[in-house]
Design a protein around this motif. Sequence first.
Motif, PDB file in Angstrom:
ATOM      1  N   LEU A  39       9.856  57.741  -1.511  1.00  0.00           N
ATOM      2  CA  LEU A  39       8.723  58.237  -2.298  1.00  0.00           C
ATOM      3  C   LEU A  39       8.547  59.743  -2.099  1.00  0.00           C
ATOM      4  N   LEU A  40       8.751  60.201  -0.865  1.00  0.00           N
ATOM      5  CA  LEU A  40       8.638  61.640  -0.613  1.00  0.00           C
ATOM      6  C   LEU A  40       9.705  62.406  -1.388  1.00  0.00           C
ATOM      7  N   ALA A  41      10.910  61.841  -1.450  1.00  0.00           N
ATOM      8  CA  ALA A  41      11.991  62.496  -2.202  1.00  0.00           C
ATOM      9  C   ALA A  41      11.606  62.614  -3.671  1.00  0.00           C
ATOM     10  N   ILE A  42      11.040  61.525  -4.218  1.00  0.00           N
ATOM     11  CA  ILE A  42      10.618  61.540  -5.621  1.00  0.00           C
ATOM     12  C   ILE A  42       9.563  62.617  -5.825  1.00  0.00           C
ATOM     13  N   LEU A  43       8.618  62.672  -4.873  1.00  0.00           N
ATOM     14  CA  LEU A  43       7.534  63.647  -4.970  1.00  0.00           C
ATOM     15  C   LEU A  43       8.082  65.077  -4.947  1.00  0.00           C
ATOM     16  N   ALA A  44       9.005  65.332  -4.024  1.00  0.00           N
ATOM     17  CA  ALA A  44       9.548  66.688  -3.901  1.00  0.00           C
ATOM     18  C   ALA A  44      10.239  67.102  -5.196  1.00  0.00           C
ATOM     19  N   GLY A  45      11.053  66.202  -5.750  1.00  0.00           N
ATOM     20  CA  GLY A  45      11.721  66.519  -7.012  1.00  0.00           C
ATOM     21  C   GLY A  45      10.707  66.776  -8.116  1.00  0.00           C
ATOM     22  N   ALA A  46       9.659  65.941  -8.149  1.00  0.00           N
ATOM     23  CA  ALA A  46       8.654  66.069  -9.194  1.00  0.00           C
ATOM     24  C   ALA A  46       7.938  67.412  -9.103  1.00  0.00           C
ATOM     25  N   VAL A  47       7.654  67.853  -7.860  1.00  0.00           N
ATOM     26  CA  VAL A  47       6.969  69.142  -7.688  1.00  0.00           C
ATOM     27  C   VAL A  47       7.829  70.271  -8.251  1.00  0.00           C
ATOM     28  N   PHE A  48       9.128  70.239  -7.946  1.00  0.00           N
ATOM     29  CA  PHE A  48      10.019  71.282  -8.466  1.00  0.00           C
ATOM     30  C   PHE A  48      10.073  71.239  -9.993  1.00  0.00           C
ATOM     31  N   GLY A  49      10.114  70.021 -10.529  1.00  0.00           N
ATOM     32  CA  GLY A  49      10.098  69.892 -11.979  1.00  0.00           C
ATOM     33  C   GLY A  49       8.807  70.438 -12.560  1.00  0.00           C
ATOM     34  N   ALA A  50       7.691  70.152 -11.870  1.00  0.00           N
ATOM     35  CA  ALA A  50       6.386  70.594 -12.358  1.00  0.00           C
ATOM     36  C   ALA A  50       6.308  72.113 -12.423  1.00  0.00           C
ATOM     37  N   ILE A  51       6.899  72.786 -11.429  1.00  0.00           N
ATOM     38  CA  ILE A  51       6.865  74.255 -11.440  1.00  0.00           C
ATOM     39  C   ILE A  51       7.557  74.779 -12.694  1.00  0.00           C
ATOM     40  N   SER A  52       8.770  74.262 -12.942  1.00  0.00           N
ATOM     41  CA  SER A  52       9.504  74.672 -14.151  1.00  0.00           C
ATOM     42  C   SER A  52       8.691  74.395 -15.407  1.00  0.00           C
ATOM     43  N   GLY A  53       8.109  73.201 -15.454  1.00  0.00           N
ATOM     44  CA  GLY A  53       7.354  72.793 -16.635  1.00  0.00           C
ATOM     45  C   GLY A  53       6.141  73.667 -16.863  1.00  0.00           C
ATOM     46  N   ALA A  54       5.400  73.955 -15.787  1.00  0.00           N
ATOM     47  CA  ALA A  54       4.193  74.764 -15.922  1.00  0.00           C
ATOM     48  C   ALA A  54       4.561  76.180 -16.346  1.00  0.00           C
ATOM     49  N   LEU A  55       5.634  76.720 -15.765  1.00  0.00           N
ATOM     50  CA  LEU A  55       6.055  78.074 -16.135  1.00  0.00           C
ATOM     51  C   LEU A  55       6.424  78.117 -17.616  1.00  0.00           C
TER      52      LEU A  55
END
Lengths: 367, 313
Positions: A121-137
């Motif tokens: 679950l932590l791995a999923i979360l970490a990937g999601a956070v990185f994706g979120a940064i790209s998406g928000a930018l």
Amino acid sequence: MKKNLLKNNIVQSLLTSLICIILGMIVGFIVLLFINPAGAAEAIISIAKNFFCYNSTNMQLKYLGNTLAKTAPLLMCSLSVLFSYKVGLFNIGVAGQYVVGACACLYAALAWHLSWLPCMLLAILAGAVFGAISGALKAYFNVNEVISGIMLNWIGLYGTNMILSNVKEAASPYTYQLSAAGEQAILPTLGLGALFNNNQYVGLALPLSIICAIAIWVILEKTRFGYELKATGYNKNAAKYSGMAEKRNMILTLIIGGALAGLGGSLLYQTGYEQWQCTHSSLPAMGFNGIAAAFLGGLSPIGTIFASFFIQHITAGGTYVDKTMYCSQISDLISAIIVYLCGFVGFFKYAINTHIAKREARKGGNE
Amino acid sequence: MLLLIQYTILFASILILVALGGCFAEHSGVINLGLEGIMVIGALGGALMMRYLPGTTPAFLMILLVVLASTAAGVLYSVLLAVAAINFKADQTIVGTAMNMLGTAVATVIVKAINIAANPDDVSSTIQYVNAKTAFIINIGGFEFNWFMVLTLIALIVSYVVLYKTRFGLRLMACGEHPQAADSVGINVYKMRWAGVLISGFLGGLGGIVYITAGVSEWKFEYGVAGFGFLALAVMIFGQWKPTRIALAALLFGLFRALSNVYFGFDFLVKLQIPSGVYNMLPYIISLVVLAFTSGKSRAPKSEGIPYDKGSR
């Protein structure tokens, strides 16, 4: 009858993928011929054969298992690329999301000794956070997701090296072996390993990744959410005009894409198949091969299952070439050519369709 | 301090060259995401030339031949993008990405094949050019002056003049803004875009050879160029597609990149005990922040990334 078959979109996708594969192999063969004509034929055959290079069935099964163990994370990466691409975003940050996923699950397993599910679950979360940064930018600052993705890839890589250095073996650049220092975090094998000559690396990862592929297909094809996402991909402005939250959709897409890639990292490193090397100075090929698999699979979740297996098959096959003449990177070269040719898919389909149209016109004239 | 200035100028030179390359391609209407791959192939061309030229080659000839080799390699490789993006109207993002993957793979395969042929036990992907490299460097009181810095300055001035003061440059930019309008007054859009992409291959290849000679005398081709092609694209966006602003932006990015090479020369930085990984990350983090602030009011060429079709309106 035959014409109708060629008009079918799925048949066309299959045909173009086959063209890409064959052309890619031919180019690879030509390169081998240039390097050393003596062993070229043998080398390209070993790439295509992969685990069939072994004579005994048991060994073949074992190495088929190894290939499958790496197909699962590759499939996750290519699903991540595919899902984002459907929404008009090119998620080249998949490599970084995969790396931070690996970082999160390994650190949680080795430093905090968590069991496998929280690690995943932590791995999923970490990937999601990185994706979120790209998406928000992308959504709020209009930053091209390809460029932000690449920047995040390198940030992720250097960050992972730094963090995992805390849990590495004293004498080598590798992290502790999961089987010794974090056994509780190894994914359950569900008895699948026994099918592959007791290969302990085959387990939950494979069925889980295939379930994910099917889930992605269902989301994209059968839900309102998926419809909205695809509409945003086709025409951002039209989607906004008809009341869809296009910014939210964009960010959500990359979060899901990142989560898929992060899970991919967990599905490889939590089998104990590999240890992370803390001196990595280039990104693991897994993410970029994911791009290859996504396009080779005709951007269909089901197609990518087979494409991922094929890409992993030739990548593993590359290690069987005669090392006194060639190097295993020849497989990367073939994958890269395949991606390049996938850029021409539109042209191939156009050529097939005009060919059909011409033939039909000629027939019509005769009658 | 001198070392910091030296590396800043050197890294800025690379970024200027490659960003100008991206600039020409984008002004003609093609997004060149394959710059990273072009850099690798350009570097390969130059490195092979340095490897095979005898050590006794005069410095001037050495520089000339190495520059020729790397730019020629870059131009040849960029043909892959031009054919796909202009003639076959392929997806420029996919093709660019494929070129980056292919660049590193091709370079690794070629260099390993050469190394294995020379010595079967040598399976590395490294090319050494310790002696050849000295041709590019002149020591002026501890400051290693590099001829590539001059070449970059020339490239910068020429690019500015070509883009804004010649018929060719203005026509090129017209093709990136409104290709249909350009076509209607008799400009061959396809030819102009080919020119834009080939020029970007030329400058990208040159940037590649500068990159692998910056501070090191051997290069392991498996590493590629560590995202430098994309940093250059960030510089280009930050520089708003204008050569002079690109130069300033490149100096800023070059400074942060140089810090990771020389931070241990500064006592106060060493005392902070920041792990070296942070310095490695710095240029990428800065570029994300800078992009966030500058991309909003982007002045990108209007038709970049859209394949030109004579038949469409």
